[in-house]
Design a protein around this motif. Structure first.
Motif, PDB file in Angstrom:
ATOM      1  N   GLU A  32      20.338  52.089  43.208  1.00 57.70           N
ATOM      2  CA  GLU A  32      20.134  50.689  43.617  1.00 57.70           C
ATOM      3  C   GLU A  32      18.644  50.432  43.715  1.00 57.70           C
ATOM      4  O   GLU A  32      17.913  51.234  44.295  1.00 57.70           O
ATOM      5  CB  GLU A  32      20.773  50.438  44.993  1.00 57.70           C
ATOM      6  N   HIS A 133      27.886  42.847  36.981  1.00 58.91           N
ATOM      7  CA  HIS A 133      27.923  43.405  38.330  1.00 58.91           C
ATOM      8  C   HIS A 133      26.692  42.929  39.131  1.00 58.91           C
ATOM      9  O   HIS A 133      26.819  42.502  40.281  1.00 58.91           O
ATOM     10  CB  HIS A 133      27.944  44.939  38.204  1.00 58.91           C
ATOM     11  N   ASN A 134      25.516  42.962  38.484  1.00 62.25           N
ATOM     12  CA  ASN A 134      24.285  42.552  39.173  1.00 62.25           C
ATOM     13  C   ASN A 134      24.280  41.053  39.484  1.00 62.25           C
ATOM     14  O   ASN A 134      23.819  40.627  40.537  1.00 62.25           O
ATOM     15  CB  ASN A 134      23.062  42.939  38.334  1.00 62.25           C
ATOM     16  N   GLN A 137      26.481  40.605  42.501  1.00 63.41           N
ATOM     17  CA  GLN A 137      25.946  41.061  43.794  1.00 63.41           C
ATOM     18  C   GLN A 137      24.720  40.252  44.240  1.00 63.41           C
ATOM     19  O   GLN A 137      24.280  40.383  45.367  1.00 63.41           O
ATOM     20  CB  GLN A 137      25.678  42.561  43.811  1.00 63.41           C
TER      21      GLN A 137
END
Ligand SMILES: C[S@@+](CC[C@H](N)C(=O)[O-])C[C@H]1O[C@@H](n2cnc3c(N)ncnc32)[C@H](O)[C@@H]1O
Length: 241
Positions: A32, A133-134, A137
């Protein structure tokens, strides 16, 4: 997002599929990262030790050239372009933006946060899964679509007001296809934003597009990245009137 209707029939669109992301979680060691901008920070899931994957995933392309999967890295040019887009603020609100070679999706995510709707594209499906996904999020999954597209074969029927392109002109054989993509997909009064890490051959690409109906303005910024400081050049490309 309405852009689905712009897609040429038969174009693969990466929809949400839990299984695919589970495969990514199993196949890749993840890390991350937090990218600090002036007004916000962006959380990105990326690949830990991308050097190892670069070797594992390298292959020959259809012309017999070595193809290296550069999407496994986050490049400093994307941080420079993300900061530039942050500064554009509301300019992008309500615009439909195309990102080519999106990698982990940083620059398009910042554009989404500024109110744009972004079509993220990359030749690699895995890159798009990470990008999706990024985007989720960072709270912008609903402003984004993800389309597997090789820039040799653009798959949209309508032009975009903005095109984002971070570190995509590193190999000369990409220049003609990217130039043709601009000719086909940049709206008449549109702007394409390119960024690259001050490579000596980059000017060759901008000479090529100037010979083919475009003009550009260049600016330079410094980016701190992985304990180094890098120079990143930003080019705002428009059609000659
Ligand atoms: C150097 S990386 C840059 C990634 C990201 N934009 C960044 O700056 O971190 C180049 C990206 O272009 C994609 N790419 C390479 N060849 C491509 C092609 N022919 N069509 C579309 N994307 C391609 C790669 O998969 C990779 O994501």
């Amino acid at each position: 997002m309405t852009v689905g209707g712009w897609l040429r029939e038969g174009s693969p669109r990466v929809g949400y599929c839990e299984d695919d992301m589970n495969r990514i979680l199993q196949d890749y060691p993840l890390t991350e990262r937090t990218i600090l901008l002036k007004s916000r920070s962006i959380r990105l899931t990326t690949i830990e030790k991308p050097d190892w994957f670069l070797e594992q995933l390298s292959r020959e392309d259809s012309e017999g050239r070595l193809y290296l999967p550069y999407w496994t890295y986050l490049w400093e040019a994307s941080i420079g372009l993300a900061r530039h887009i942050e500064k554009l603020g509301e300019t992008l609100a309500g615009q439909c933006v195309l990102e080519i070679g999106c990698g982990f999706g940083l620059t398009g995510i910042v554009a989404c946060q500024n109110g744009a709707e972004v079509v993220f594209t990359d030749a690699e499906q895995e890159a798009l899964l990470f990008t999706r996904h990024n985007a989720r999020q960072n709270g912008v999954g609903n402003r984004a679509v993800f389309v597997q597209m090789d820039w040799e074969f653009p798959c949209f029927d309508k032009p975009f007001s903005h095109i984002l392109a971070s570190d995509v002109i590193y190999e000369e054989h990409h220049w003609q296809p990217i130039m043709r993509l601009l000719q086909g997909l940049l709206a008449p009064d549109g702007i394409a934003l390119f960024s690259e890490p001050n490579r000596t051959n980059a000017l060759g690409f901008f000479d090529l597009i100037c010979d083919n109906g475009f003009t550009y303005r260049k600016s330079v910024c410094r980016v701190e990245f992985d304990e180094k400081t890098a120079t990143v050049c930003i080019y705002a490309v428009a059609r000659v009137e």
